[in-house]
Design a protein around this motif. Structure first.
Motif, short mmCIF file in Angstrom:
data_model
loop_
_atom_site.label_atom_id
_atom_site.label_comp_id
_atom_site.label_asym_id
_atom_site.label_seq_id
_atom_site.Cartn_x
_atom_site.Cartn_y
_atom_site.Cartn_z
N GLU A 1 0.84 -1.19 0.00
CA GLU A 1 0.00 0.00 0.00
C GLU A 1 0.88 1.25 0.00
O GLU A 1 2.02 1.23 0.49
N ARG A 2 0.32 2.34 -0.51
CA ARG A 2 1.02 3.61 -0.42
C ARG A 2 1.07 4.04 1.04
O ARG A 2 0.06 3.94 1.75
N GLU A 3 2.22 4.50 1.50
CA GLU A 3 2.36 4.85 2.90
C GLU A 3 2.92 6.26 3.07
O GLU A 3 3.67 6.76 2.23
N PHE A 4 2.57 6.85 4.18
CA PHE A 4 3.03 8.18 4.53
C PHE A 4 4.53 8.16 4.86
O PHE A 4 5.01 7.22 5.51
N VAL A 5 5.24 9.19 4.43
CA VAL A 5 6.66 9.30 4.74
C VAL A 5 6.94 10.55 5.60
O VAL A 5 7.52 10.45 6.68
N ALA A 6 6.54 11.71 5.11
CA ALA A 6 6.81 12.96 5.82
C ALA A 6 5.89 14.05 5.30
O ALA A 6 5.43 13.99 4.15
N ALA A 7 5.64 15.05 6.14
CA ALA A 7 4.81 16.17 5.72
C ALA A 7 5.15 17.40 6.52
O ALA A 7 5.61 17.30 7.67
N THR A 8 4.90 18.55 5.93
CA THR A 8 5.10 19.82 6.60
C THR A 8 4.00 20.78 6.19
O THR A 8 3.48 20.69 5.08
N THR A 9 3.65 21.66 7.08
CA THR A 9 2.80 22.77 6.66
C THR A 9 3.68 23.77 5.94
O THR A 9 4.89 23.86 6.20
N TRP A 10 3.08 24.52 5.02
CA TRP A 10 3.88 25.44 4.24
C TRP A 10 4.50 26.52 5.12
O TRP A 10 5.58 27.02 4.83
N GLY A 11 3.85 26.85 6.21
CA GLY A 11 4.42 27.81 7.14
C GLY A 11 5.48 27.22 8.05
O GLY A 11 6.19 27.95 8.74
N GLY A 12 5.60 25.90 8.04
CA GLY A 12 6.65 25.25 8.80
C GLY A 12 6.34 25.00 10.26
O GLY A 12 7.20 24.55 11.01
N SER A 13 5.10 25.27 10.67
CA SER A 13 4.79 25.13 12.10
C SER A 13 4.64 23.68 12.53
O SER A 13 4.79 23.37 13.72
N THR A 14 4.32 22.80 11.60
CA THR A 14 4.09 21.39 11.94
C THR A 14 4.80 20.51 10.94
O THR A 14 4.68 20.73 9.73
N ILE A 15 5.53 19.54 11.44
CA ILE A 15 6.22 18.56 10.60
C ILE A 15 5.96 17.17 11.18
O ILE A 15 6.06 16.99 12.41
N TYR A 16 5.65 16.25 10.32
CA TYR A 16 5.45 14.86 10.72
C TYR A 16 6.41 13.96 9.94
O TYR A 16 6.68 14.20 8.77
#
Length: 121
Positions: A44-59
């Motif tokens: 399955e496709r899986e999550f790797v990383a993400a950020t808000t464009w403002g940079g306040s939240t990163i996963y």
């Protein structure tokens, strides 16, 4: 219409590094989320990383924490995924994605075409 153009995939030996880039069209708000997912053959496709464009939240996914870094360049509307200490389990097609809010789960609103990353042992 949002367009996400990925680049930077390729082949590398285990322990090596690659940097993926994703150029986004359109206006990006501080809460807009930019992320990377991957799909290995037969999985399955899986999550790797993400950020808000403002940079306040990163996963990050647990499997890439400490090895991968997501970053953005606001002047270029581009998000990057720096991948270090790659191992064969990282082999997959990597997809850039954009969503109105940050989340680790699908579905996201917009997807790139994908770029292949192959790690050999």
């Amino acid at each position: 219409q949002v367009q996400l153009i990925e680049s930077g995939g390729g082949s590398v030996q285990a322990g090596g590094s690659l940097r993926l880039s994703c150029a986004a069209s359109g206006r990006l708000f501080s809460t807009t989320a930019m992320g990377w997912f991957r799909q290995a053959p037969g999985k399955e496709r899986e999550f790797v990383a993400a950020t808000t464009w403002g940079g306040s939240t990163i996963y990050y996914a647990d499997s890439v924490k400490g090895r991968f870094t997501i970053a953005r360049d606001n002047t270029k509307n581009t998000v990057y995924l720096q991948m270090n200490s790659l191992n064969p389990e990282d082999t997959a097609v990597y997809y850039c994605a954009q969503n109105t809010f940050i989340t680790k789960s699908r579905p996201w609103d917009f997807w790139g075409q994908g770029t292949q990353v192959t790690v050999s042992s």
